[in-house]
Design an enzyme around this catalytic site. Structure first.
Site, short mmCIF file in Angstrom:
data_model
loop_
_atom_site.label_atom_id
_atom_site.label_comp_id
_atom_site.label_asym_id
_atom_site.label_seq_id
_atom_site.Cartn_x
_atom_site.Cartn_y
_atom_site.Cartn_z
N LYS A 171 0.77 -1.38 -0.04
CA LYS A 171 -0.22 0.22 0.05
C LYS A 171 0.94 1.64 -0.02
O LYS A 171 1.63 0.81 0.08
CB LYS A 171 -0.86 0.25 1.03
N LYS A 205 -3.77 -7.52 11.65
CA LYS A 205 -3.51 -6.96 13.67
C LYS A 205 -5.00 -7.56 13.90
O LYS A 205 -5.92 -8.54 12.98
CB LYS A 205 -3.36 -5.29 13.33
N ASP A 257 -1.80 7.74 3.10
CA ASP A 257 -0.39 6.74 4.26
C ASP A 257 -1.62 5.98 4.98
O ASP A 257 -0.71 4.59 5.01
CB ASP A 257 0.69 7.47 4.66
N HIS A 295 -5.79 2.12 6.27
CA HIS A 295 -6.17 1.57 7.70
C HIS A 295 -6.93 2.21 8.19
O HIS A 295 -7.85 0.98 8.74
CB HIS A 295 -4.83 1.60 8.81
C1 BG6 Z 1 2.68 2.47 7.70
C2 BG6 Z 1 2.73 4.05 7.67
O1 BG6 Z 1 1.68 1.71 6.27
O2 BG6 Z 1 1.87 1.73 9.25
C3 BG6 Z 1 3.60 4.84 9.05
O3 BG6 Z 1 3.85 4.03 5.21
C4 BG6 Z 1 2.80 4.11 10.28
O4 BG6 Z 1 3.57 5.92 8.59
C5 BG6 Z 1 2.72 2.64 10.05
O5 BG6 Z 1 3.42 4.58 11.23
C6 BG6 Z 1 2.04 2.36 11.34
O6 BG6 Z 1 1.91 0.94 11.87
P1 BG6 Z 1 1.88 0.31 13.12
O7 BG6 Z 1 1.82 -0.63 12.75
O8 BG6 Z 1 3.05 0.48 13.31
O9 BG6 Z 1 0.68 0.75 13.79
#
Ligand code: BG6
Length: 463
Positions: free
Chosen positions: A138, A172, A225, A230
């Site tokens: 992504k 997750k 991002d 997410h």
């Molecule tokens: C990534 C982003 O997809 O997810 C990052 O590119 C972000 O900017 C990260 O920090 C956060 O992932 P997690 O699993 O640490 O919450």
């Protein structure tokens, strides 16, 4: 090719940041659990060789995993390296050779999206795409039009069932628990709707900046991002209708329905921010308008959710690192209304620790009729052998299970929602690092009862 296990893994971007932080530790654990017993071929440009790659893998696992010599030996015994330019047909002939007798390799593109088109073409021309599966990192495209274009290219060489669009949040467990929790607890369904829920908010705060990722981040920004992927996935898990069965397509169908029902966002539904100091970060363009913070207000036009506001907020350099959801319930009119000081809530913390908490009012101490908010918490016991999100999605992709991957129609609907607000024309407000974003956010977009600013005390993490 849906349920066939892959017989080789080729990953592009083997010397990159993502490989160092996430992919090597995930592959190592897959080997440890016996889930990866096939050749692993790292591909990278530039001046690298197998010995250097092994050394980099070692450092990565020592830093981000639990290094054990015998497992590492097993891991590197499967590792091969192919170096070369991604536009050079020779590179792909060498990959074809390295694949040997593998008939169903998985190609994992852990590289900047600008390189996807040439790699996809080369995979096809070299014969590497035959019988293969492809995993794409992504963000999938950079907007609606480019996502469609990328998809057209992918589907001209691979079938939809061979394309795995990664969003590691789908790997997750606490994110998947949102759906599980809603549908296994029978007391929730009768109240999980506009009659009882006042608002929902999803907050993803990070207390660090863009670190060394300026080149990637400056052309990406917070919406591309983490929000378009997410956080929209989290929103779908919180709001989708019960799927008719648990197969991947039924679940993915329901998610797409949610996105399609979201009313197009208006300019006043989006606030963007940029932390002071961002313009001095390495590889960031002078006068860049890239947002490091964004807050959105959404409405889902469905019988269940009509009139309920949903809020999403994400940012870098906020006071804490925490992803948390707050579902606030409505007050019901009764003789007790004036005593009910606050609404009931359900709070889901996704990270750094995992919590599901029900906030309810109880009688406060003393002789007066007063209420006080108290939380009952269900904290899953951290499980030491829990799979990391990357390990889970890569294991699923190798086994041919698409449930925890985004489908193309989902990706396109998600882009459609934010497309208009990706450009630099939408205002970007400054904010001080260590605050909850631009001050104006509270005037422009503020959930009833205010934003939920989580505080983090625990150190343990369960992804
Ligand atoms: C990534 C982003 O997809 O997810 C990052 O590119 C972000 O900017 C990260 O920090 C956060 O992932 P997690 O699993 O640490 O919450």
């Amino acid at each position: 090719m849906a349920q066939v296990s892959s017989d080789a893994l080729v990953f592009y971007g083997a010397t990159g940041d993502l490989a160092f932080k996430k992919i090597f530790p995930a592959l190592y654990l897959m080997v440890k659990r016996g889930h990866l017993q096939v050749p692993i071929i790292g591909v990278a440009r530039g001046d690298y060789d197998l010995e250097k790659l092994k050394q980099r893998a070692k450092e990565s696992i020592q830093k981000y995993g639990k290094f054990e010599d015998p497992i590492f030996e097993q891991f590197i015994s499967r590792l091969a390296f192919v170096g070369g330019d991604y536009t050079d047909p020779e590179t792909f002939l060498r990959i074809r050779q390295a694949l040997g007798s593998a008939k169903h390799p998985t190609h994992y593109l852990a590289i900047p999206p600008s390189l996807f088109p040439s790699i996809i073409q080369q995979l096809d021309q070299s014969g590497c795409a035959k019988g293969a599966r492809i995993i794409v990192e992504k963000p999938f495209g950079t907007d609606y039009a480019s996502a469609k274009q990328l998809n057209r290219l992918l589907l001209s060489k691979f079938s939809e069932s061979s394309v795995y669009r990664i969003d590691h949040y789908l790997g997750k467990r606490p994110v998947n628990n949102l759906v599980f929790f809603r549908f296994v607890n029978s007391l929730l369904e009768p109240v999980w709707n506009k009659h009882h829920i006042e608002s929902m908010q999803i907050n993803m705060a990070e207390d660090f900046g863009i670190q060394s990722r300026g080149a990637f981040y400056d052309v990406t920004g917070a919406i591309r991002d983490v929000i378009q992927n997410h956080l929209f996935q989290i929103l779908c898990n919180l709001t989708m209708e019960p799927p008719k069965s648990l197969d991947s397509e039924s679940i993915r169908d329901e998610k797409v329905r949610v996105l399609k029902a979201i009313t197009p966002l208006k300019a006043q539904d989006v606030v963007k921010g940029q932390y002071f100091g961002y313009l001095q970060e390495k590889a960031v363009k002078e006068h860049s308008k890239t947002e490091t913070f964004a807050a959105l207000r959404l409405h889902i036009n469905s019988p269940r959710w009509e009139g309920v506001p949903f809020y999403i907020r994400a940012g870098k350099h906020l006071p804490v690192t925490c992803t948390e959801i707050l579902v606030r319930f409505k007050h019901l009119p009764s003789a007790y209304s004036s005593i009910a000081s606050q609404p009931n809530h359900i709070r889901f913390r996704i990270s750094p620790d995992v919590t599901v908490a029900f906030g309810m009012l109880i009688m406060a101490q003393g002789e007066n009729m007063a209420s006080v908010l108290s939380e009952v918490q269900g904290n899953p016991t951290p499980f030491p052998n829990e799979k990391d999100a990357y390990e889970r999605v890569l294991t699923d992709a190798m086994a041919g299970d698409p449930t925890h991957f985004a489908r193309q129609d989902y990706v396109e609907e998600a882009w459609k929602l934010v497309d208009e607000y990706l450009s630099a024309d939408h205002p970007v407000f400054d904010y001080e690092p260590g605050t909850w974003g631009p001050e104006s956010v509270n005037e422009l977009i503020c959930p009833p009862g205010g934003w939920n600013n989580p505080s983090v005390t625990k150190k343990e993490s369960w992804k």
